[in-house]
Design a protein around this motif. Sequence first.
Motif, PDB file in Angstrom:
ATOM      1  N   VAL A 299      38.948  44.011  53.070  1.00  0.00           N
ATOM      2  CA  VAL A 299      38.258  43.416  51.692  1.00  0.00           C
ATOM      3  C   VAL A 299      38.165  42.440  51.012  1.00  0.00           C
ATOM      4  O   VAL A 299      39.331  41.834  50.644  1.00  0.00           O
ATOM      5  CB  VAL A 299      38.857  44.488  50.894  1.00  0.00           C
ATOM      6  CG1 VAL A 299      36.954  44.458  49.846  1.00  0.00           C
ATOM      7  CG2 VAL A 299      38.112  46.221  51.587  1.00  0.00           C
ATOM      8  N   LEU A 300      36.797  41.489  51.404  1.00  0.00           N
ATOM      9  CA  LEU A 300      37.224  40.208  50.435  1.00  0.00           C
ATOM     10  C   LEU A 300      37.091  40.482  48.713  1.00  0.00           C
ATOM     11  O   LEU A 300      35.862  41.423  49.123  1.00  0.00           O
ATOM     12  CB  LEU A 300      35.606  39.550  51.197  1.00  0.00           C
ATOM     13  CG  LEU A 300      35.507  38.113  50.675  1.00  0.00           C
ATOM     14  CD1 LEU A 300      36.663  37.067  51.557  1.00  0.00           C
ATOM     15  CD2 LEU A 300      34.190  37.172  51.828  1.00  0.00           C
ATOM     16  N   ILE A 301      37.491  39.648  48.509  1.00  0.00           N
ATOM     17  CA  ILE A 301      38.206  40.502  47.266  1.00  0.00           C
ATOM     18  C   ILE A 301      37.362  38.835  46.193  1.00  0.00           C
ATOM     19  O   ILE A 301      37.993  38.063  46.408  1.00  0.00           O
ATOM     20  CB  ILE A 301      39.138  41.176  45.988  1.00  0.00           C
ATOM     21  CG1 ILE A 301      39.371  41.806  47.026  1.00  0.00           C
ATOM     22  CG2 ILE A 301      39.038  41.127  45.213  1.00  0.00           C
ATOM     23  CD1 ILE A 301      40.933  42.752  46.477  1.00  0.00           C
ATOM     24  N   LEU A 302      36.127  38.965  45.650  1.00  0.00           N
ATOM     25  CA  LEU A 302      36.279  37.965  44.296  1.00  0.00           C
ATOM     26  C   LEU A 302      36.818  38.383  43.269  1.00  0.00           C
ATOM     27  O   LEU A 302      36.554  38.779  42.338  1.00  0.00           O
ATOM     28  CB  LEU A 302      34.401  37.749  43.890  1.00  0.00           C
ATOM     29  CG  LEU A 302      34.710  36.982  43.453  1.00  0.00           C
ATOM     30  CD1 LEU A 302      33.533  35.495  44.170  1.00  0.00           C
ATOM     31  CD2 LEU A 302      32.544  37.366  42.546  1.00  0.00           C
ATOM     32  N   GLU A 348      37.189  25.786  48.038  1.00  0.00           N
ATOM     33  CA  GLU A 348      38.154  24.489  48.364  1.00  0.00           C
ATOM     34  C   GLU A 348      39.644  24.081  48.666  1.00  0.00           C
ATOM     35  O   GLU A 348      39.921  23.563  48.876  1.00  0.00           O
ATOM     36  CB  GLU A 348      37.624  23.027  47.114  1.00  0.00           C
ATOM     37  CG  GLU A 348      37.841  21.326  47.306  1.00  0.00           C
ATOM     38  CD  GLU A 348      37.439  20.965  48.524  1.00  0.00           C
ATOM     39  OE1 GLU A 348      39.132  20.662  49.423  1.00  0.00           O
ATOM     40  OE2 GLU A 348      36.839  21.335  49.482  1.00  0.00           O
ATOM     41  N   MET A 349      39.917  24.656  47.131  1.00  0.00           N
ATOM     42  CA  MET A 349      40.846  25.144  47.094  1.00  0.00           C
ATOM     43  C   MET A 349      41.961  26.386  47.814  1.00  0.00           C
ATOM     44  O   MET A 349      43.058  26.282  48.285  1.00  0.00           O
ATOM     45  CB  MET A 349      41.626  26.064  45.624  1.00  0.00           C
ATOM     46  CG  MET A 349      41.352  24.559  44.376  1.00  0.00           C
ATOM     47  SD  MET A 349      42.093  23.029  44.659  1.00  0.00           S
ATOM     48  CE  MET A 349      43.995  24.087  43.847  1.00  0.00           C
ATOM     49  N   CYS A 350      41.286  26.711  48.302  1.00  0.00           N
ATOM     50  CA  CYS A 350      41.198  27.900  49.194  1.00  0.00           C
ATOM     51  C   CYS A 350      41.616  26.727  50.449  1.00  0.00           C
ATOM     52  O   CYS A 350      42.621  27.702  51.102  1.00  0.00           O
ATOM     53  CB  CYS A 350      40.214  29.148  49.397  1.00  0.00           C
ATOM     54  SG  CYS A 350      40.273  29.963  48.626  1.00  0.00           S
ATOM     55  N   ARG A 351      40.539  26.308  50.822  1.00  0.00           N
ATOM     56  CA  ARG A 351      40.832  25.869  52.314  1.00  0.00           C
ATOM     57  C   ARG A 351      41.823  24.368  51.824  1.00  0.00           C
ATOM     58  O   ARG A 351      42.489  24.870  53.260  1.00  0.00           O
ATOM     59  CB  ARG A 351      39.673  24.599  52.369  1.00  0.00           C
ATOM     60  CG  ARG A 351      38.688  25.297  52.801  1.00  0.00           C
ATOM     61  CD  ARG A 351      37.121  24.009  53.468  1.00  0.00           C
ATOM     62  NE  ARG A 351      36.738  23.519  52.252  1.00  0.00           N
ATOM     63  CZ  ARG A 351      35.391  24.152  51.311  1.00  0.00           C
ATOM     64  NH1 ARG A 351      35.082  25.618  52.297  1.00  0.00           N
ATOM     65  NH2 ARG A 351      34.686  24.239  50.121  1.00  0.00           N
ATOM     66  N   ASP A 356      43.866  32.835  50.242  1.00  0.00           N
ATOM     67  CA  ASP A 356      42.611  33.440  49.822  1.00  0.00           C
ATOM     68  C   ASP A 356      41.626  33.227  48.712  1.00  0.00           C
ATOM     69  O   ASP A 356      42.121  32.567  47.715  1.00  0.00           O
ATOM     70  CB  ASP A 356      42.633  35.194  49.423  1.00  0.00           C
ATOM     71  CG  ASP A 356      43.860  35.273  48.451  1.00  0.00           C
ATOM     72  OD1 ASP A 356      43.962  34.926  47.603  1.00  0.00           O
ATOM     73  OD2 ASP A 356      43.942  36.610  48.945  1.00  0.00           O
ATOM     74  N   LEU A 357      40.846  34.222  48.096  1.00  0.00           N
ATOM     75  CA  LEU A 357      39.826  33.495  46.965  1.00  0.00           C
ATOM     76  C   LEU A 357      40.613  34.308  45.885  1.00  0.00           C
ATOM     77  O   LEU A 357      41.102  32.569  45.072  1.00  0.00           O
ATOM     78  CB  LEU A 357      38.457  34.583  46.550  1.00  0.00           C
ATOM     79  CG  LEU A 357      37.958  33.740  47.388  1.00  0.00           C
ATOM     80  CD1 LEU A 357      36.713  34.968  48.005  1.00  0.00           C
ATOM     81  CD2 LEU A 357      37.028  32.437  47.620  1.00  0.00           C
ATOM     82  N   GLY A 360      43.140  30.916  45.478  1.00  0.00           N
ATOM     83  CA  GLY A 360      42.415  30.258  45.195  1.00  0.00           C
ATOM     84  C   GLY A 360      42.420  29.975  43.434  1.00  0.00           C
ATOM     85  O   GLY A 360      42.924  28.757  43.191  1.00  0.00           O
ATOM     86  N   ALA A 361      41.400  30.563  43.390  1.00  0.00           N
ATOM     87  CA  ALA A 361      41.323  30.888  41.633  1.00  0.00           C
ATOM     88  C   ALA A 361      42.965  31.097  41.001  1.00  0.00           C
ATOM     89  O   ALA A 361      43.005  29.820  39.563  1.00  0.00           O
ATOM     90  CB  ALA A 361      40.235  31.991  41.341  1.00  0.00           C
ATOM     91  N   PHE A 362      43.602  31.225  40.787  1.00  0.00           N
ATOM     92  CA  PHE A 362      44.875  30.966  40.749  1.00  0.00           C
ATOM     93  C   PHE A 362      45.078  30.396  40.361  1.00  0.00           C
ATOM     94  O   PHE A 362      45.535  29.144  39.242  1.00  0.00           O
ATOM     95  CB  PHE A 362      45.975  32.180  40.444  1.00  0.00           C
ATOM     96  CG  PHE A 362      46.330  33.159  40.049  1.00  0.00           C
ATOM     97  CD1 PHE A 362      46.471  33.084  38.662  1.00  0.00           C
ATOM     98  CD2 PHE A 362      45.043  34.217  40.227  1.00  0.00           C
ATOM     99  CE1 PHE A 362      46.449  34.322  37.867  1.00  0.00           C
ATOM    100  CE2 PHE A 362      44.723  35.338  39.694  1.00  0.00           C
ATOM    101  CZ  PHE A 362      45.954  35.906  37.916  1.00  0.00           C
TER     102      PHE A 362
END
Length: 380
Positions: A299-302, A348-351, A356-357, A360-362
């Motif tokens: 499940v993709l989580i925003l 961009e941070m994920c890449r 994962d997202l 990447g946010a953290f």
Amino acid sequence: MNALAATSRNFKQAAKLLGLDSKLEKSLLIPFREIKVECTIPKDDGTLASYVGFRVQHDNARGPMKGGIRYHHEVDPDEVNALAQLMTWKTAVANIPYGGAKGGIGCSPGELSISELERLTRVFTQKIHDLIGIHTDVPAPDMGTNSQTMAWILDEYSKFHGYSPAVVTGKPVDLGGSLGRDAATGRGVLFATEALLAEHGKGIAGQRFVIQGFGNVGSWAAQLISEAGGKVIAISDVTGAVKNSNGLDIAKLMKHSSENRGIKGFDGGDAIDPRSLLTEECDVLIPAALGGILSKKGVLILPDILANSGGVTVSYFEWNIQGFMWDEEKVNNELKTYMTRGFRDVKEMCRSHNCDLRMGAFTLGVNRVARATVLRGWEA
């Protein structure tokens, strides 16, 4: 795992990805200040009642500390610490010049009269007024509080420091609040969801949504998603849950909820067990209730610190110390710019860190706070 442990775990994973110095990592994790005060007020019946208030000021490397004040019977130090830390990373992800803080009072606001709530708010403000401020720590509404609460804080604070409208955000518009602030967090959810769907060649229109929670965030998200052509097929709140596979009439549901203090009994759909809501088949699930986000393989989580950053972003627009007020169209347009850019920065941070997202946010938030901390002169 409680909220503080979960938040700290995510922080530590981000710090590891970034290769942060261990001393800097520890410094970023420890709150700047923790405040605990007793608030005793006379009840309407003449008896005295005491409540415990908290304010955790987590970090100010990127600007004044920022975060809501919630009135809820489950408010405790661990919860407030976790939420304060999350605000630090959230404001950094949104790239607005704030740090993080959070506050609350352990009470059941529904059991207090308006006059009792006002007395409690004023006593709490008296206890913390010298530790908050326009350039220090700027509170805002949260669960169990609203623009009226902020007006009381503004008035009480101003008795000590002179008229200071920028000491809080989420104020009534007549006291310098921002147009569009009530809808901001829900609208931010819409914009973040649009950005995520666009990555997969989709839009809001035609997608099936399930929303857990029908308070300020959930109700606005449902209304705005419906207006954008999305089909909201199930919603729950503390009173129950309702489902209509053809799409719920959100305007009628909002009217019913307002008149009946909850969605229970709404005749525009079938009543379902609220516990089953998270397993309803849908394209997008929006958990807009108390703590915890669905985590399931595949499940993709925003991430929440991106998805729900609309409120604090519009608070930044409102905080404008010059007192200039934007019209609502500009507020909404600027909010979309910030939310879309935030999603792009997270991707961009994920890449770059192969994560994962959520991580990447953290990683984005922690990196921005760490850089600001070092630039201001931190030494190992």
